[in-house]
Enzyme design. Structure first.
Site, PDB file in Angstrom:
ATOM      1  CG  HIS A  22      35.313  42.528  46.067  1.00 44.56           C
ATOM      2  ND1 HIS A  22      35.833  43.053  44.911  1.00 44.56           N
ATOM      3  CD2 HIS A  22      34.551  43.510  46.616  1.00 44.56           C
ATOM      4  CE1 HIS A  22      35.396  44.292  44.754  1.00 44.56           C
ATOM      5  NE2 HIS A  22      34.621  44.595  45.781  1.00 44.56           N
ATOM      6  CG  ASP A  35      37.631  41.508  42.649  1.00 47.72           C
ATOM      7  OD1 ASP A  35      37.606  42.622  43.184  1.00 47.72           O
ATOM      8  OD2 ASP A  35      36.811  40.614  42.906  1.00 47.72           O
TER       9      ASP A  35
END
Length: 227
Positions: A187, A159
């Site tokens: 996430h 990410d």
């Protein structure tokens, strides 16, 4: 040369672990003068695949790799560990949110945290990769109270890298020119990529992200959705 360190990778028959094992075994992670005993843990149905991974590592004849121990037993995998890289977890399936993932993974990381407490060295360093990494790491740490909390880390690099790349592409610079991006949360759809401290190197000068991008609506909308 140093004494070998014992390094565990869980979910070792999976694709993510497969991309890590060669780099660990050849010295990219712990150094070119650090011998390694590699312990590979996976569930019983994956042992045949895991044995294939072992054969591939053996075929490389890596000078630092002193021993490979494949197993489906936590008491074997976690014994006297120096490093534990916890990759294995229940993957997210279609329609699953964080709460669904937590319900599936809590037992895994309770069990592994208990195994760390019971079998690993008290100096063991633990890196949790399995998603949702932040919460899984907390669960494992809570179940291993005698291991210092600072020895536990989690990794949401995907990410973080994605956020850097999105900003870099928007500004027309390499991702290496973007720094101080922050990822808050696991996430999931509730994660927040934060660029309020982000700096972008434009022609040798570090410029705040909002000034470099010049599109607040994108940063507060499509950018967050993309990450």
């Amino acid at each position: 040369m140093s004494e070998p360190i014992r390094v565990l990778v869980t979910g070792a028959a999976g694709q993510i672990a497969y991309s890590l094992l060669y780099s660990i075994a050849k010295g990219d992670v712990f150094g070119k003068d650090q011998p390694i005993i590699l312990l590979l843990l996976d569930i019983t149905p994956m042992l045949t695949v895991l044995n294939g991974v072992v054969m591939e590592l053996q075929d490389c004849a890596l000078p630092l790799l002193r021993e490979i121990i494949p197993t489906d037993q936590e008491e074997v995998a976690f014994k006297d560990l120096d490093v534990a890289i916890l990759v294995g977890s229940m993957p997210r399936r279609d329609g699953m949110e964080r709460k669904d993932l937590l319900k599936a993974n809590v037992k895994i990381f309770q069990s592994q945290g208990t195994a760390l407490e019971k079998f690993a060295k008290k100096t063991v360093k633990v890196l949790v990769v399995g998603n949702p990494a932040n919460t899984n790491c907390l669960i494992a740490a809570k179940c291993a109270p005698s291991i210092p909390k600072e020895n536990f880390s989690c990794l949401t690099r995907l990410d973080h890298n994605r956020a850097r790349s999105q900003v870099a592409m928007r500004c027309g610079v390499p991702a290496t020119q973007v720094k101080n991006v922050i990822i808050w949360g696991n996430h999931s759809s509730t994660q927040y990529p934060d660029v309020h401290h982000c700096l972008v190197n434009i022609s040798g000068s570090e410029v705040p992200c909002y000034d470099a991008v010049k599109d607040d609506a994108w940063l507060q909308g499509d950018f967050i959705s993309a990450v």
